[in-house]
Design a protein around this motif. Structure first.
Motif, PDB file in Angstrom:
ATOM      1  N   LYS A  19       0.834  -1.198   0.000  1.00 38.77           N
ATOM      2  CA  LYS A  19       0.000   0.000   0.000  1.00 38.77           C
ATOM      3  C   LYS A  19       0.873   1.255   0.000  1.00 38.77           C
ATOM      4  O   LYS A  19       0.599   2.223  -0.718  1.00 38.77           O
ATOM      5  CB  LYS A  19      -0.925  -0.001   1.215  1.00 38.77           C
ATOM      6  CG  LYS A  19      -1.967   1.098   1.181  1.00 38.77           C
ATOM      7  CD  LYS A  19      -2.880   1.028   2.362  1.00 38.77           C
ATOM      8  CE  LYS A  19      -3.942  -0.026   2.135  1.00 38.77           C
ATOM      9  NZ  LYS A  19      -4.991   0.001   3.164  1.00 38.77           N
ATOM     10  N   LYS A  20       1.958   1.234   0.793  1.00 40.00           N
ATOM     11  CA  LYS A  20       2.859   2.386   0.831  1.00 40.00           C
ATOM     12  C   LYS A  20       3.536   2.587  -0.517  1.00 40.00           C
ATOM     13  O   LYS A  20       3.658   3.711  -0.999  1.00 40.00           O
ATOM     14  CB  LYS A  20       3.929   2.193   1.914  1.00 40.00           C
ATOM     15  CG  LYS A  20       3.438   2.445   3.311  1.00 40.00           C
ATOM     16  CD  LYS A  20       4.577   2.377   4.300  1.00 40.00           C
ATOM     17  CE  LYS A  20       4.108   2.705   5.699  1.00 40.00           C
ATOM     18  NZ  LYS A  20       5.221   2.752   6.656  1.00 40.00           N
ATOM     19  N   LEU A  21       3.999   1.492  -1.137  1.00 39.93           N
ATOM     20  CA  LEU A  21       4.651   1.590  -2.434  1.00 39.93           C
ATOM     21  C   LEU A  21       3.684   2.094  -3.496  1.00 39.93           C
ATOM     22  O   LEU A  21       4.045   2.899  -4.357  1.00 39.93           O
ATOM     23  CB  LEU A  21       5.227   0.232  -2.842  1.00 39.93           C
ATOM     24  CG  LEU A  21       6.415  -0.271  -2.021  1.00 39.93           C
ATOM     25  CD1 LEU A  21       6.777  -1.690  -2.420  1.00 39.93           C
ATOM     26  CD2 LEU A  21       7.610   0.634  -2.183  1.00 39.93           C
ATOM     27  N   GLN A  22       2.441   1.628  -3.432  1.00 46.45           N
ATOM     28  CA  GLN A  22       1.420   2.068  -4.377  1.00 46.45           C
ATOM     29  C   GLN A  22       1.178   3.560  -4.231  1.00 46.45           C
ATOM     30  O   GLN A  22       1.088   4.293  -5.219  1.00 46.45           O
ATOM     31  CB  GLN A  22       0.122   1.294  -4.132  1.00 46.45           C
ATOM     32  CG  GLN A  22      -1.002   1.651  -5.067  1.00 46.45           C
ATOM     33  CD  GLN A  22      -0.811   1.066  -6.442  1.00 46.45           C
ATOM     34  OE1 GLN A  22      -0.248   0.006  -6.578  1.00 46.45           O
ATOM     35  NE2 GLN A  22      -1.267   1.774  -7.444  1.00 46.45           N
ATOM     36  N   ARG A  23       1.082   4.021  -2.985  1.00 46.71           N
ATOM     37  CA  ARG A  23       0.821   5.428  -2.733  1.00 46.71           C
ATOM     38  C   ARG A  23       1.969   6.311  -3.224  1.00 46.71           C
ATOM     39  O   ARG A  23       1.748   7.425  -3.681  1.00 46.71           O
ATOM     40  CB  ARG A  23       0.614   5.646  -1.231  1.00 46.71           C
ATOM     41  CG  ARG A  23      -0.189   6.874  -0.917  1.00 46.71           C
ATOM     42  CD  ARG A  23      -0.525   7.001   0.546  1.00 46.71           C
ATOM     43  NE  ARG A  23      -1.387   5.937   1.011  1.00 46.71           N
ATOM     44  CZ  ARG A  23      -1.210   5.276   2.151  1.00 46.71           C
ATOM     45  NH1 ARG A  23      -0.209   5.556   2.935  1.00 46.71           N
ATOM     46  NH2 ARG A  23      -2.045   4.319   2.509  1.00 46.71           N
ATOM     47  N   GLU A  24       3.197   5.796  -3.128  1.00 46.52           N
ATOM     48  CA  GLU A  24       4.364   6.559  -3.574  1.00 46.52           C
ATOM     49  C   GLU A  24       4.523   6.533  -5.091  1.00 46.52           C
ATOM     50  O   GLU A  24       5.300   7.303  -5.636  1.00 46.52           O
ATOM     51  CB  GLU A  24       5.638   5.993  -2.933  1.00 46.52           C
ATOM     52  CG  GLU A  24       5.722   6.213  -1.443  1.00 46.52           C
ATOM     53  CD  GLU A  24       5.937   7.670  -1.081  1.00 46.52           C
ATOM     54  OE1 GLU A  24       6.662   8.362  -1.812  1.00 46.52           O
ATOM     55  OE2 GLU A  24       5.363   8.110  -0.072  1.00 46.52           O
ATOM     56  N   GLY A  25       3.842   5.639  -5.788  1.00 49.34           N
ATOM     57  CA  GLY A  25       3.932   5.571  -7.236  1.00 49.34           C
ATOM     58  C   GLY A  25       5.098   4.735  -7.731  1.00 49.34           C
ATOM     59  O   GLY A  25       5.532   4.887  -8.877  1.00 49.34           O
ATOM     60  N   VAL A  26       5.624   3.848  -6.893  1.00 49.51           N
ATOM     61  CA  VAL A  26       6.782   3.035  -7.273  1.00 49.51           C
ATOM     62  C   VAL A  26       6.406   2.050  -8.371  1.00 49.51           C
ATOM     63  O   VAL A  26       7.152   1.884  -9.345  1.00 49.51           O
ATOM     64  CB  VAL A  26       7.351   2.294  -6.037  1.00 49.51           C
ATOM     65  CG1 VAL A  26       8.453   1.340  -6.429  1.00 49.51           C
ATOM     66  CG2 VAL A  26       7.858   3.295  -5.021  1.00 49.51           C
ATOM     67  N   PHE A  27       5.252   1.417  -8.263  1.00 47.43           N
ATOM     68  CA  PHE A  27       4.844   0.417  -9.257  1.00 47.43           C
ATOM     69  C   PHE A  27       4.630   1.070 -10.620  1.00 47.43           C
ATOM     70  O   PHE A  27       5.022   0.526 -11.655  1.00 47.43           O
ATOM     71  CB  PHE A  27       3.583  -0.308  -8.815  1.00 47.43           C
ATOM     72  CG  PHE A  27       3.776  -1.154  -7.580  1.00 47.43           C
ATOM     73  CD1 PHE A  27       4.756  -2.123  -7.538  1.00 47.43           C
ATOM     74  CD2 PHE A  27       2.970  -0.971  -6.473  1.00 47.43           C
ATOM     75  CE1 PHE A  27       4.937  -2.905  -6.415  1.00 47.43           C
ATOM     76  CE2 PHE A  27       3.152  -1.751  -5.347  1.00 47.43           C
ATOM     77  CZ  PHE A  27       4.135  -2.713  -5.314  1.00 47.43           C
ATOM     78  N   ARG A  28       4.023   2.256 -10.621  1.00 50.53           N
ATOM     79  CA  ARG A  28       3.789   2.967 -11.876  1.00 50.53           C
ATOM     80  C   ARG A  28       5.114   3.315 -12.547  1.00 50.53           C
ATOM     81  O   ARG A  28       5.286   3.150 -13.756  1.00 50.53           O
ATOM     82  CB  ARG A  28       2.993   4.240 -11.593  1.00 50.53           C
ATOM     83  CG  ARG A  28       2.466   4.921 -12.815  1.00 50.53           C
ATOM     84  CD  ARG A  28       1.660   6.185 -12.515  1.00 50.53           C
ATOM     85  NE  ARG A  28       0.928   6.174 -11.273  1.00 50.53           N
ATOM     86  CZ  ARG A  28       1.149   7.022 -10.266  1.00 50.53           C
ATOM     87  NH1 ARG A  28       2.065   7.944 -10.355  1.00 50.53           N
ATOM     88  NH2 ARG A  28       0.423   6.961  -9.167  1.00 50.53           N
ATOM     89  N   GLU A  29       6.071   3.765 -11.740  1.00 50.22           N
ATOM     90  CA  GLU A  29       7.369   4.135 -12.296  1.00 50.22           C
ATOM     91  C   GLU A  29       8.129   2.915 -12.807  1.00 50.22           C
ATOM     92  O   GLU A  29       8.780   2.970 -13.853  1.00 50.22           O
ATOM     93  CB  GLU A  29       8.199   4.866 -11.242  1.00 50.22           C
ATOM     94  CG  GLU A  29       9.456   5.471 -11.785  1.00 50.22           C
ATOM     95  CD  GLU A  29      10.170   6.351 -10.793  1.00 50.22           C
ATOM     96  OE1 GLU A  29      11.376   6.571 -10.978  1.00 50.22           O
ATOM     97  OE2 GLU A  29       9.529   6.820  -9.826  1.00 50.22           O
ATOM     98  N   MET A  30       8.031   1.789 -12.105  1.00 53.22           N
ATOM     99  CA  MET A  30       8.700   0.565 -12.561  1.00 53.22           C
ATOM    100  C   MET A  30       8.134   0.134 -13.916  1.00 53.22           C
ATOM    101  O   MET A  30       8.882  -0.236 -14.823  1.00 53.22           O
ATOM    102  CB  MET A  30       8.510  -0.561 -11.543  1.00 53.22           C
ATOM    103  CG  MET A  30       9.416  -0.456 -10.345  1.00 53.22           C
ATOM    104  SD  MET A  30       9.073  -1.642  -9.039  1.00 53.22           S
ATOM    105  CE  MET A  30       8.702  -3.124  -9.868  1.00 53.22           C
ATOM    106  N   LYS A  31       6.820   0.177 -14.037  1.00 55.03           N
ATOM    107  CA  LYS A  31       6.177  -0.206 -15.297  1.00 55.03           C
ATOM    108  C   LYS A  31       6.609   0.733 -16.418  1.00 55.03           C
ATOM    109  O   LYS A  31       6.859   0.307 -17.549  1.00 55.03           O
ATOM    110  CB  LYS A  31       4.661  -0.165 -15.130  1.00 55.03           C
ATOM    111  CG  LYS A  31       3.891  -0.615 -16.338  1.00 55.03           C
ATOM    112  CD  LYS A  31       2.400  -0.585 -16.078  1.00 55.03           C
ATOM    113  CE  LYS A  31       1.621  -1.001 -17.299  1.00 55.03           C
ATOM    114  NZ  LYS A  31       0.171  -0.905 -17.083  1.00 55.03           N
ATOM    115  N   GLN A  32       6.725   1.992 -16.095  1.00 58.74           N
ATOM    116  CA  GLN A  32       7.095   2.997 -17.079  1.00 58.74           C
ATOM    117  C   GLN A  32       8.535   2.807 -17.557  1.00 58.74           C
ATOM    118  O   GLN A  32       8.842   3.027 -18.724  1.00 58.74           O
ATOM    119  CB  GLN A  32       6.949   4.371 -16.429  1.00 58.74           C
ATOM    120  CG  GLN A  32       6.858   5.519 -17.345  1.00 58.74           C
ATOM    121  CD  GLN A  32       6.567   6.779 -16.545  1.00 58.74           C
ATOM    122  OE1 GLN A  32       5.926   6.734 -15.510  1.00 58.74           O
ATOM    123  NE2 GLN A  32       7.046   7.881 -17.036  1.00 58.74           N
TER     124      GLN A  32
END
Length: 99
Positions: A19-32
């Motif tokens: 949840k913390k990683l999602q809120r920080e946008g880490v997953f979005r940046e990894m995908k990008q």
């Protein structure tokens, strides 16, 4: 980033971490970052994100000022209540008129 594990409950700690990683946008940046993004595509994406943020901010402001109706609230399912213990049976005493 730090997550505490309480009572050896690793599953809950993992959920909190995700949840913390999602809120920080880490997953979005990894995908990008999986593939190369051309500078022109990057500029277009950043411009679109800025426009989206500005529209969202304007929409929220208009809702606060009463120009737009507030969004409809989704009905949340009721949480099951824990079973309450049965009330103790009243004892028959002379004050209660039992004898």
């Amino acid at each position: 980033m730090q997550v505490l594990v309480r009572d050896n409950n690793v599953d809950q700690a993992l959920r909190v971490l995700k949840k913390k990683l999602q809120r920080e946008g880490v997953f979005r940046e990894m995908k990008q970052r999986r593939a190369y993004e051309k500078p022109s595509e990057r500029r277009a994406r950043e411009k679109a994100e800025a426009i989206r943020r500005a529209r969202k901010l304007a929409r929220k402001q208009a809702q606060r000022e009463g120009l737009l109706p507030a969004p409809k609230q989704k009905p949340r399912p009721a949480k099951p209540r824990p079973a309450t213990p049965a009330s103790p049976t009243p004892s028959l005493t002379p004050a209660a008129g039992g004898f």
